[in-house]
Design a protein around this motif. Structure first.
Motif, PDB file in Angstrom:
ATOM      1  N   LEU A 114      44.784  37.469  28.619  1.00 61.21           N
ATOM      2  CA  LEU A 114      43.853  37.681  29.397  1.00 61.21           C
ATOM      3  C   LEU A 114      44.096  37.712  30.829  1.00 61.21           C
ATOM      4  O   LEU A 114      43.246  38.634  31.363  1.00 61.21           O
ATOM      5  CB  LEU A 114      42.783  36.417  29.103  1.00 61.21           C
ATOM      6  N   ASP A 115      44.772  36.979  31.351  1.00 60.89           N
ATOM      7  CA  ASP A 115      45.068  36.875  32.732  1.00 60.89           C
ATOM      8  C   ASP A 115      45.874  38.482  33.188  1.00 60.89           C
ATOM      9  O   ASP A 115      45.307  38.975  34.287  1.00 60.89           O
ATOM     10  CB  ASP A 115      46.138  35.935  33.256  1.00 60.89           C
ATOM     11  N   GLU A 116      46.588  38.914  32.521  1.00 58.24           N
ATOM     12  CA  GLU A 116      47.158  40.256  32.735  1.00 58.24           C
ATOM     13  C   GLU A 116      46.195  41.232  32.510  1.00 58.24           C
ATOM     14  O   GLU A 116      46.186  42.295  33.281  1.00 58.24           O
ATOM     15  CB  GLU A 116      48.430  40.529  31.445  1.00 58.24           C
ATOM     16  N   ALA A 117      45.282  41.310  31.565  1.00 59.43           N
ATOM     17  CA  ALA A 117      44.454  42.342  31.179  1.00 59.43           C
ATOM     18  C   ALA A 117      43.224  42.075  32.330  1.00 59.43           C
ATOM     19  O   ALA A 117      42.813  43.286  32.965  1.00 59.43           O
ATOM     20  CB  ALA A 117      43.588  42.022  29.984  1.00 59.43           C
ATOM     21  N   TYR A 120      44.934  43.809  35.431  1.00 57.00           N
ATOM     22  CA  TYR A 120      44.610  45.387  35.255  1.00 57.00           C
ATOM     23  C   TYR A 120      43.475  46.168  35.522  1.00 57.00           C
ATOM     24  O   TYR A 120      43.232  46.837  36.426  1.00 57.00           O
ATOM     25  CB  TYR A 120      45.185  45.547  33.664  1.00 57.00           C
ATOM     26  N   LEU A 121      42.289  45.401  35.226  1.00 60.66           N
ATOM     27  CA  LEU A 121      40.879  45.688  35.222  1.00 60.66           C
ATOM     28  C   LEU A 121      40.616  46.010  36.904  1.00 60.66           C
ATOM     29  O   LEU A 121      39.863  46.892  37.328  1.00 60.66           O
ATOM     30  CB  LEU A 121      39.824  45.055  34.486  1.00 60.66           C
ATOM     31  N   ARG A 122      41.154  44.748  37.431  1.00 57.01           N
ATOM     32  CA  ARG A 122      40.945  44.852  38.885  1.00 57.01           C
ATOM     33  C   ARG A 122      41.814  46.117  39.646  1.00 57.01           C
ATOM     34  O   ARG A 122      41.243  46.452  40.559  1.00 57.01           O
ATOM     35  CB  ARG A 122      41.147  43.457  39.422  1.00 57.01           C
ATOM     36  N   THR A 123      42.714  46.318  39.164  1.00 51.93           N
ATOM     37  CA  THR A 123      43.510  47.417  39.946  1.00 51.93           C
ATOM     38  C   THR A 123      42.858  48.623  39.553  1.00 51.93           C
ATOM     39  O   THR A 123      43.030  49.645  40.263  1.00 51.93           O
ATOM     40  CB  THR A 123      44.874  47.612  39.346  1.00 51.93           C
ATOM     41  N   LYS A 124      42.062  48.958  38.410  1.00 50.61           N
ATOM     42  CA  LYS A 124      41.347  50.048  38.133  1.00 50.61           C
ATOM     43  C   LYS A 124      40.017  50.006  38.753  1.00 50.61           C
ATOM     44  O   LYS A 124      39.155  51.016  38.573  1.00 50.61           O
ATOM     45  CB  LYS A 124      41.027  50.196  36.540  1.00 50.61           C
ATOM     46  N   GLY A 125      39.477  49.044  39.574  1.00 52.10           N
ATOM     47  CA  GLY A 125      38.301  49.017  40.418  1.00 52.10           C
ATOM     48  C   GLY A 125      37.275  48.601  39.699  1.00 52.10           C
ATOM     49  O   GLY A 125      36.011  48.754  39.744  1.00 52.10           O
ATOM     50  N   VAL A 126      37.411  48.092  38.213  1.00 51.00           N
ATOM     51  CA  VAL A 126      36.266  47.551  37.371  1.00 51.00           C
ATOM     52  C   VAL A 126      35.721  46.323  37.766  1.00 51.00           C
ATOM     53  O   VAL A 126      36.462  45.335  38.551  1.00 51.00           O
ATOM     54  CB  VAL A 126      36.819  47.448  35.985  1.00 51.00           C
ATOM     55  N   ARG A 127      34.491  46.361  37.998  1.00 53.91           N
ATOM     56  CA  ARG A 127      33.719  44.877  38.371  1.00 53.91           C
ATOM     57  C   ARG A 127      33.690  43.868  37.426  1.00 53.91           C
ATOM     58  O   ARG A 127      33.335  43.764  36.288  1.00 53.91           O
ATOM     59  CB  ARG A 127      32.231  45.148  38.702  1.00 53.91           C
ATOM     60  N   VAL A 128      34.688  42.642  37.662  1.00 54.55           N
ATOM     61  CA  VAL A 128      34.927  41.886  36.710  1.00 54.55           C
ATOM     62  C   VAL A 128      33.783  40.545  37.315  1.00 54.55           C
ATOM     63  O   VAL A 128      33.554  40.535  38.271  1.00 54.55           O
ATOM     64  CB  VAL A 128      36.362  41.404  36.937  1.00 54.55           C
ATOM     65  N   LEU A 129      33.341  40.022  36.451  1.00 54.59           N
ATOM     66  CA  LEU A 129      32.325  38.953  36.628  1.00 54.59           C
ATOM     67  C   LEU A 129      32.937  37.500  36.637  1.00 54.59           C
ATOM     68  O   LEU A 129      33.412  36.963  35.752  1.00 54.59           O
ATOM     69  CB  LEU A 129      31.068  39.032  35.795  1.00 54.59           C
ATOM     70  N   SER A 136      34.699  25.808  24.658  1.00 53.67           N
ATOM     71  CA  SER A 136      34.713  24.513  24.123  1.00 53.67           C
ATOM     72  C   SER A 136      34.273  24.364  22.757  1.00 53.67           C
ATOM     73  O   SER A 136      34.089  25.415  22.209  1.00 53.67           O
ATOM     74  CB  SER A 136      34.043  23.441  25.032  1.00 53.67           C
ATOM     75  N   SER A 137      34.104  23.073  22.225  1.00 54.27           N
ATOM     76  CA  SER A 137      33.781  22.881  20.930  1.00 54.27           C
ATOM     77  C   SER A 137      34.896  23.484  19.816  1.00 54.27           C
ATOM     78  O   SER A 137      36.014  23.740  19.806  1.00 54.27           O
ATOM     79  CB  SER A 137      32.265  23.111  20.776  1.00 54.27           C
ATOM     80  N   HIS A 138      33.892  24.330  18.823  1.00 59.36           N
ATOM     81  CA  HIS A 138      34.521  25.185  17.706  1.00 59.36           C
ATOM     82  C   HIS A 138      35.509  26.295  18.404  1.00 59.36           C
ATOM     83  O   HIS A 138      36.325  26.627  17.880  1.00 59.36           O
ATOM     84  CB  HIS A 138      33.408  25.590  16.986  1.00 59.36           C
ATOM     85  N   SER A 139      35.042  26.713  19.654  1.00 55.77           N
ATOM     86  CA  SER A 139      35.927  27.691  20.106  1.00 55.77           C
ATOM     87  C   SER A 139      36.932  27.325  21.160  1.00 55.77           C
ATOM     88  O   SER A 139      37.561  28.276  21.812  1.00 55.77           O
ATOM     89  CB  SER A 139      34.940  28.922  20.997  1.00 55.77           C
ATOM     90  N   THR A 140      37.311  26.059  21.129  1.00 57.57           N
ATOM     91  CA  THR A 140      38.533  25.595  22.186  1.00 57.57           C
ATOM     92  C   THR A 140      39.526  26.427  21.722  1.00 57.57           C
ATOM     93  O   THR A 140      39.898  26.527  20.469  1.00 57.57           O
ATOM     94  CB  THR A 140      38.659  24.236  21.849  1.00 57.57           C
ATOM     95  N   GLY A 141      40.471  26.752  22.557  1.00 58.87           N
ATOM     96  CA  GLY A 141      41.454  27.657  22.581  1.00 58.87           C
ATOM     97  C   GLY A 141      41.328  29.113  22.834  1.00 58.87           C
ATOM     98  O   GLY A 141      42.290  29.775  22.949  1.00 58.87           O
ATOM     99  N   GLN A 142      39.885  29.436  23.046  1.00 61.94           N
ATOM    100  CA  GLN A 142      39.627  30.907  23.475  1.00 61.94           C
ATOM    101  C   GLN A 142      39.294  30.711  24.986  1.00 61.94           C
ATOM    102  O   GLN A 142      38.779  29.914  25.533  1.00 61.94           O
ATOM    103  CB  GLN A 142      38.376  31.276  22.736  1.00 61.94           C
ATOM    104  N   ARG A 143      39.736  31.953  25.534  1.00 61.44           N
ATOM    105  CA  ARG A 143      39.296  32.202  26.959  1.00 61.44           C
ATOM    106  C   ARG A 143      38.509  33.694  27.021  1.00 61.44           C
ATOM    107  O   ARG A 143      39.034  34.506  26.173  1.00 61.44           O
ATOM    108  CB  ARG A 143      40.561  32.193  28.045  1.00 61.44           C
ATOM    109  N   TRP A 144      37.791  33.651  27.957  1.00 63.53           N
ATOM    110  CA  TRP A 144      37.026  34.933  28.137  1.00 63.53           C
ATOM    111  C   TRP A 144      36.452  35.382  29.541  1.00 63.53           C
ATOM    112  O   TRP A 144      36.552  34.475  30.189  1.00 63.53           O
ATOM    113  CB  TRP A 144      35.677  35.088  27.083  1.00 63.53           C
ATOM    114  N   ILE A 145      36.189  36.629  29.579  1.00 66.76           N
ATOM    115  CA  ILE A 145      35.479  37.047  30.974  1.00 66.76           C
ATOM    116  C   ILE A 145      34.821  38.365  30.524  1.00 66.76           C
ATOM    117  O   ILE A 145      35.008  39.291  29.569  1.00 66.76           O
ATOM    118  CB  ILE A 145      36.595  37.376  31.824  1.00 66.76           C
ATOM    119  N   TYR A 146      33.607  38.379  31.474  1.00 66.18           N
ATOM    120  CA  TYR A 146      32.837  39.735  31.446  1.00 66.18           C
ATOM    121  C   TYR A 146      33.231  40.541  32.326  1.00 66.18           C
ATOM    122  O   TYR A 146      33.650  40.367  33.424  1.00 66.18           O
ATOM    123  CB  TYR A 146      31.263  39.400  31.326  1.00 66.18           C
TER     124      TYR A 146
END
Length: 182
Positions: A114-117, A120-129, A136-146
């Protein structure tokens, strides 16, 4: 239910996801050059008489579908990307719906790092939120970003290289693009 089955007979899975964009060339450049999808083919224009567009696609009868383009994005479903010319006098929206709107949606892409991706988006000028968020909970272990396309459509990156918490006790696992046959 007859025979103890439920759902659509013969259902195999998601074949494609379709969405409308304001400019197909801009969308193709973004999905090919930034995301990494492959263009496959295009069709159109579709101009139909009478009520065909309403009856078959639930849009105003004199709407013109200028063109659609198909893309393949690695192991996920195909994308069918449309550009329409709204019918005269229609109230077609210019902005994509927000997640909180009825019909709101987003497309999520799985990435190994995720951090590498995100970098990369930021180098392409993409608006990252914001910054990557740990689930957390059932999804602990997952990271995400819009992040947003140039026309404001919401996309997401997700990563859970060591799985999610729910998996250890689950009878059914969610589909995973890195393991599409499980």
């Amino acid at each position: 239910m007859a025979g103890g089955t439920r759902g659509i007979p013969g259902l195999v899975g998601t074949e494609h996801i379709g969405f409308t964009v304001p400019d197909l060339d801009q969308a193709e450049a973004f999905f090919v050059d930034v995301i990494g999808c492959e263009y496959v083919y295009s069709l159109g224009p579709f101009v139909k008489e009478g009520e065909w567009m309403l009856d078959h696609m639930n849009v105003a009868p004199r709407t013109v579908m200028r063109e659609l383009r198909f893309f393949r994005c690695r192991t996920g479903p195909n994308f069918e990307i449309f550009q329409y010319e709204p019918a005269p006098g229609s109230d077609a929206a210019d902005a994509p719906p927000l997640n909180s709107d009825v019909g709101g949606h987003h497309l999520a892409f799985y990435v190994d790092d995720l951090d590498e991706a995100v970098a990369y988006l930021r180098t392409k000028g993409v608006r990252v939120l914001g910054e990557p968020t740990a689930s957390s909970s059932h999804s602990t272990g997952q990271r995400w970003i819009y992040f947003l396309t140039p026309w404001g459509m919401q996309l997401e990156l997700v990563s859970y290289p060591n799985g999610k918490a729910y998996e250890k006790d689950a009878d059914v696992l969610l589909w995973h693009p890195a393991r599409p046959t499980l």
